[in-house]
Design a protein around this motif. Structure first.
Motif, PDB file in Angstrom:
ATOM      1  N   PRO A 234       0.758  -1.095  -0.001  1.00  0.00           N
ATOM      2  CA  PRO A 234       0.048   0.050   0.061  1.00  0.00           C
ATOM      3  C   PRO A 234       0.692   1.153  -0.067  1.00  0.00           C
ATOM      4  N   ASP A 235       0.438   2.336  -0.576  1.00  0.00           N
ATOM      5  CA  ASP A 235       1.137   3.441  -0.555  1.00  0.00           C
ATOM      6  C   ASP A 235       1.613   4.177   0.643  1.00  0.00           C
TER       7      ASP A 235
ATOM      8  N   PHE B 271       2.366   2.544   3.345  1.00  0.00           N
ATOM      9  CA  PHE B 271       3.382   1.696   3.755  1.00  0.00           C
ATOM     10  C   PHE B 271       4.772   1.999   3.087  1.00  0.00           C
ATOM     11  N   ALA B 272       4.539   2.270   1.699  1.00  0.00           N
ATOM     12  CA  ALA B 272       5.758   2.643   0.805  1.00  0.00           C
ATOM     13  C   ALA B 272       6.471   3.780   1.065  1.00  0.00           C
ATOM     14  N   GLU B 273       5.307   4.864   1.607  1.00  0.00           N
ATOM     15  CA  GLU B 273       5.818   6.125   1.824  1.00  0.00           C
ATOM     16  C   GLU B 273       6.574   5.938   3.396  1.00  0.00           C
ATOM     17  N   LEU B 274       5.914   5.340   4.391  1.00  0.00           N
ATOM     18  CA  LEU B 274       6.739   5.079   5.582  1.00  0.00           C
ATOM     19  C   LEU B 274       8.006   4.500   5.371  1.00  0.00           C
ATOM     20  N   ILE B 275       8.188   3.578   4.818  1.00  0.00           N
ATOM     21  CA  ILE B 275       9.664   2.815   4.181  1.00  0.00           C
ATOM     22  C   ILE B 275      10.704   3.677   3.640  1.00  0.00           C
ATOM     23  N   ARG B 276       9.987   4.801   2.694  1.00  0.00           N
ATOM     24  CA  ARG B 276      10.823   5.748   2.250  1.00  0.00           C
ATOM     25  C   ARG B 276      11.264   6.748   3.385  1.00  0.00           C
TER      26      ARG B 276
END
Length: 72
Positions: A38-39, A41-46
């Protein structure tokens, strides 16, 4: 020496049932993998990947870095 495979008559699963369960699990797993990340989660990882020295760092022993105890 005892056989480690369960026998069908003693509460175990025979090969056909194990195979069907395996196919079902693979199908479910493949569906989850296809959904992607999910977007949010991807943002949090970045954000976590780009964290600077102001965030607590974990050293190889698993302890917080002495520079920052994690209490801001």
């Amino acid at each position: 020496m005892k056989d480690s495979k369960p026998s069908p008559g003693k509460g175990g699963l025979n090969a056909e049932i194990q195979s069907r369960i395996g196919h079902q699990l693979r199908a479910m797993y493949d569906d989850v993998v296809r959904q992607g990340v999910p977007d949010r989660f991807a943002e949090l990882i970045r954000k976590l990947d780009g964290s600077g020295p102001s965030h607590p760092q974990i050293n190889p022993t698993g302890d917080f870095d002495a520079k920052n105890s994690g209490r801001d």
